[in-house]
Enzyme design. Structure first.
Site, short mmCIF file in Angstrom:
data_model
loop_
_atom_site.label_atom_id
_atom_site.label_comp_id
_atom_site.label_asym_id
_atom_site.label_seq_id
_atom_site.Cartn_x
_atom_site.Cartn_y
_atom_site.Cartn_z
N LYS A 106 -7.54 13.33 -12.90
CA LYS A 106 -8.73 12.65 -13.87
C LYS A 106 -8.28 13.02 -15.43
CE LYS A 106 -13.26 12.24 -15.31
NZ LYS A 106 -15.06 12.72 -15.03
N HIS A 154 11.86 -10.69 18.79
CA HIS A 154 10.71 -11.12 17.98
C HIS A 154 9.28 -10.48 18.58
CE1 HIS A 154 12.92 -13.50 15.30
NE2 HIS A 154 13.41 -13.97 16.41
#
Length: 530
Positions: free
Chosen positions: A141, A282
């Site tokens: 922070k 695939h």
């Protein structure tokens, strides 16, 4: 000093992973940085001959409650959170004897590793870090003034900044480190939350937390215009995410997706019972077979669709041996994934410099639960992994003719494969090998016809007169809504059928099977895979 640079004069180090710690701390000390530390970290630094001050000396409180309370104190958090240019903050620091902390180095208690190692609940709970995340969040922070390091890999970047800027770190680095810090605490809390959810049996928590660690950035995603990254989660499951890549170029997004599909499918086959090979293209199996050996299984899997196998993924359920490797590398293959490989096999694959070889050390358990995710606009779907296994299902014969022993074995085989074929899925199989696969069609009858056509084409490629579907069995991942799909299978030469059942027209489908002389069993389990 420029505004974006912040000098480091005091650092707090408290780490569970002590790799590189001493060298990093020594480099800080040589720059005149005061070292603060706790517990085992302080002991490691002191043992290396570094001057280090215990946090207890700063706070005036000893570590207590088995180390649960040691850094949760204003003299620690004030030193991290104080805005250096704020007069009120400066006054508070002066009034309460709070000195600034310019660099925080923390990696958290190994909660994920403790869970993965199978430790009990009490030990897992003791490895939930409290002070660490609190300090990390405070420093992140206040990144305008403080640098926070949560990853050993960032030690070098901090030292480089200090060297380049006379003992200061840049705002750019502080922001990057803060970003990683918040991601780390989020992933850590996600692991804890999901562990609690598992203990509670809560499959649909009100808030679902997710977290992952970047394994590697991808060159691109499914298509070149899509950015992508490969992330690992805390799940302990052998597969592409945990595998060791022995050789070959970087895996692509599609490689990883297809390899995962192949390895999950081959894991359905117990290596103690049979050798098995899965070839995927695939994300769909284009050939699957069992055999006495891997080379036997590979030859039979390849026969199902030798055209689609070109450029495919090969997964095996046993240690890859030289005979199988020699045959597999004869055609262009993208990836081979196996639990292990012999030195001969590694050498043979190594002759193909672009072919990736992945070794996992084991097979995933098809019965193991887990989380499966899919994104949608504005959210995501979460479900349990499909861990239903045909060997555990109570197969119900619904036709006048029951399947014979060979048909029953092939029906189980075919249903194992159908679980891993995109819906609508139809799989023809004979003698422990697929002979035709129809995947991903909008109509089940179309999948039946495509699978039959594939079987006929495979027969032509093998120089055989009859379609490979003649005398086969057929599996459907979901019920036949009408008899047409089943009749298409009968026309192709199938003699037995396995399907979940549950259609409003089951009676009509059963009558059609009886009239065609088919044996049919219901599993009661659907395997949709969209």
């Amino acid at each position: 000093m420029p505004h974006d640079l912040k000098r480091v004069t005091r650092a707090l180090l408290s780490v569970s992973d002590k790799a590189g710690l001493v060298d990093f701390a020594r480099a800080l000390h040589e720059r005149g940085v005061e070292l603060l530390s706790t517990g085992g970290t302080r002991a490691a630094l002191a043992a290396a001959g570094l001057p280090v001050r215990d946090v207890s000396d700063v706070t005036g409180f000893p570590e207590m409650m088995d180390g649960r309370v040691k850094t949760l104190h204003p003299k620690v958090h004030g030193g991290l959170l104080a805005i250096r240019e704020n007069p009120e903050h400066q006054a508070a620091m002066l009034a309460h004897g709070i000195a600034p902390i310019d660099l925080l180095v923390v990696n958290l208690y190994p909660f994920e590793a403790t869970v993965a190692a199978g430790h009990g609940e009490d030990e897992c709970i003791e490895n939930i870090d409290i002070g660490g995340p609190a300090m990390i969040r405070a420093a992140a922070k206040n990144h305008a003034d403080v640098a926070v390091v949560v990853d050993v890999a960032d030690y070098g970047a901090v030292l480089a900044d200090l060297e380049a800027h006379g003992g200061a770190v840049t705002r750019t680095l502080r922001r990057r480190l803060a970003h990683k810090a918040y991601a780390r605490t989020a992933a850590y809390d996600a692991a804890i939350s999901n562990w609690f959810g598992g203990r509670l049996g809560d499959d649909t928590p009100v808030i679902r937390a997710l977290g992952g660690t970047l394994a590697e950035p991808m060159r691109y995603g499914e298509n070149p215009h899509q950015a992508a990254g490969f992330y690992r989660t805390a799940e302990s499951r052998p597969g592409v995410a945990t595998a060791r890549q022995v050789q070959g170029k970087q895996l692509s997004y599609n490689n990883i997706n297809d390899t995962d599909a192949a390895f999950e499918c081959v894991a359905e086959f117990d290596p103690a019972r049979t050798a098995a090979v899965v070839i995927v293209k695939h994300a769909n199996p284009c050939g699957v077979a069992e055999g006495e050996s891997l080379i036997d299984a590979y030859e039979r899997a390849l026969r199902c669709d030798p055209v689609s196998a070109f450029g495919g993924i090969v997964a095996v359920n046993r240690t890859l041996d030289g005979d199988a490797a020699r045959r597999i590398v004869e055609i262009f293959t993208e990836v081979i994934i196996a639990p292990d490989a012999t030195e001969e096999a590694i050498g043979l694959v190594g002759a193909k410099k672009n072919l990736r070889l992945l070794l996992t050390g084991g097979l995933p358990d098809p019965r193991q639960g887990g989380l499966a995710l899919r994104t949608v606009a504005g959210g995501f779907l979460a479900q349990n992994r499909d861990n239903a296994v045909v060997d555990d299902m109570d197969l119900r014969v619904v036709t006048k003719r029951p399947p014979d022993a060979r048909e029953l074995a092939d029906l189980r085989f075919a249903f194992r494969v159908a679980k891993h074929v995109k819906s609508n899925a139809i799989v023809y199989a004979r003698d422990g090998a697929t002979v035709g696969i129809g995947a991903g069609q909008m109509s089940r009858v179309d999948s039946s016809r495509i699978a039959a056509w594939k079987a006929a084409e495979a027969a032509k490629a093998a120089g055989l007169g009859d379609s490979l579907a003649v005398g086969s069995v057929v599996a459907s991942d979901a019920f036949f809504p009408f008899a047409d799909g089943l009749l298409a299978a009968a026309e192709a030469g199938a003699t037995a059928v396995i399907q979940p059942g549950g259609s409003m027209r089951d009676d009509e489908v059963i009558r059609a099977a009886d009239e065609a002389g088919l044996a049919m069993v219901f599993t009661g389990h659907r395997h949709f895979r969209h």
